[in-house]
Motif scaffolding. Structure first.
Motif, short mmCIF file in Angstrom:
data_model
loop_
_atom_site.label_atom_id
_atom_site.label_comp_id
_atom_site.label_asym_id
_atom_site.label_seq_id
_atom_site.Cartn_x
_atom_site.Cartn_y
_atom_site.Cartn_z
N TRP A 121 0.82 -1.22 0.00
CA TRP A 121 0.00 0.00 0.00
C TRP A 121 0.84 1.26 0.00
O TRP A 121 0.33 2.36 0.23
CB TRP A 121 -0.90 0.01 1.24
N HIS A 122 2.14 1.15 -0.21
CA HIS A 122 3.03 2.30 -0.07
C HIS A 122 3.84 2.52 -1.34
O HIS A 122 4.31 1.55 -1.95
CB HIS A 122 3.96 2.07 1.13
N TYR A 187 3.50 8.10 -0.69
CA TYR A 187 2.04 7.94 -0.66
C TYR A 187 1.69 6.67 0.11
O TYR A 187 2.25 5.60 -0.16
CB TYR A 187 1.51 7.85 -2.09
N ARG A 188 0.81 6.83 1.09
CA ARG A 188 0.32 5.68 1.84
C ARG A 188 -1.15 5.49 1.50
O ARG A 188 -2.00 6.29 1.89
CB ARG A 188 0.51 5.89 3.34
N LEU A 190 -3.45 3.34 2.41
CA LEU A 190 -4.45 2.98 3.42
C LEU A 190 -4.95 4.21 4.17
O LEU A 190 -6.09 4.23 4.62
CB LEU A 190 -3.88 1.96 4.40
N SER A 191 -4.08 5.22 4.33
CA SER A 191 -4.52 6.44 5.03
C SER A 191 -4.78 7.59 4.06
O SER A 191 -5.30 8.63 4.44
CB SER A 191 -3.45 6.87 6.04
N GLY A 192 -4.38 7.40 2.80
CA GLY A 192 -4.52 8.47 1.81
C GLY A 192 -3.50 9.57 1.99
O GLY A 192 -3.62 10.64 1.41
N GLN A 193 -2.46 9.30 2.78
CA GLN A 193 -1.48 10.33 3.11
C GLN A 193 -0.44 10.49 2.01
O GLN A 193 0.22 9.53 1.62
CB GLN A 193 -0.77 9.95 4.42
N ARG A 195 2.89 12.77 1.05
CA ARG A 195 3.87 13.68 1.68
C ARG A 195 5.00 14.00 0.73
O ARG A 195 5.42 13.15 -0.05
CB ARG A 195 4.49 13.02 2.92
#
Ligand SMILES: [Zn+2]
Length: 227
Positions: A121-122, A187-188, A190-193, A195
């Motif tokens: 997921w990353h 980009y992660r 699962l959290s939509g983060q 950076r």
């Protein structure tokens, strides 16, 4: 475009239809596999078994793009000549050895490079150019041993979609004269983060210190997988 897989398909699709006139070379020696169709968005079920580079070029040509297939793999003995022929390299290869080979060849030929990778997921992306933070500043060298690979850990389709589109955006920024360097984008899913972290040139970086003066095959032994 090095690798027309999970990252390369969306990146090529975005670039080809961006409105910026680009001539794309799509490099991949692999064939379309049914198990990857969910993330390799330039291919359909009828293309299974055909050359990824050729199908991708045909699909993009159908959208009015200037795209030529190159059914080959990046090696130390073809990288520099290929890079010298292009303004920008986007690398979405599925293994770290090719990522470092592309980074070293880009440094030797003075070309800007977008590198990207994803596992589970990353995902991450980095734009580099001579005088700026390079892949070796951030990751140092081809990982060995137990680094997770997308072959055994898998990769989530939307994650490579995001990173592929971001690679295209970074590439377009460079082509229109911007300098999106010295930032590692992550980009992660699962959290939509999403950076963008500032990264600096690393003291002692073999790439930036000019210690890599030629592409020695022993340096790029296949390890792991990143897309
Ligand atoms: Zn460096």
């Amino acid at each position: 475009m090095i690798g027309v897989g999970g990252l390369g398909c969306p990146a090529a699709r975005v670039l080809a239809t961006s409105g910026v006139p680009v001539a794309l070379t799509l490099m991949d020696d692999d064939v379309v596999d049914a198990s990857n169709l969910h993330r390799q968005i330039l291919f359909g079920e009828d293309d299974v078994g055909d050359s990824k580079a050729e199908v991708a070029a045909r699909t993009l040509a159908g959208l009015g793009a200037d795209a030529r297939p190159l059914r080959a793999r990046l090696y130390p003995d073809n990288a520099e000549a290929l890079f010298a022929d292009h303004d920008l390299i986007i690398e979405g290869a599925d293994n770290y050895a090719t990522k470092f080979l592309a980074a070293d060849a880009a440094a030797l030929t003075g070309k800007p490079l977008i590198s990207a990778g994803a596992v589970t997921w990353h995902g991450w992306a980095l734009a580099s150019a001579p005088g700026h933070t390079c892949l070796r500043c951030v990751f140092e060298d081809v990982p060995s041993g137990d680094t997770p690979t997308c072959e055994d850990a898998g990769v989530v389709g939307p994650v490579v979609g995001v990173l592929g589109a971001m690679s295209a955006a970074l590439g377009l920024a460079i082509l229109v004269g911007r300098r999106p360097f010295d930032r590692l984008h992550s980009y992660r899913g699962l959290s939509g983060q999403l950076r963008a972290s500032r990264v600096k040139r690393r003291e002692g970086c073999a790439g930036c210190a000019g210690q890599i003066t030629h592409l020695d095959a022993a340096r790029y032994q296949p390890q792991g997988c990143a897309a």
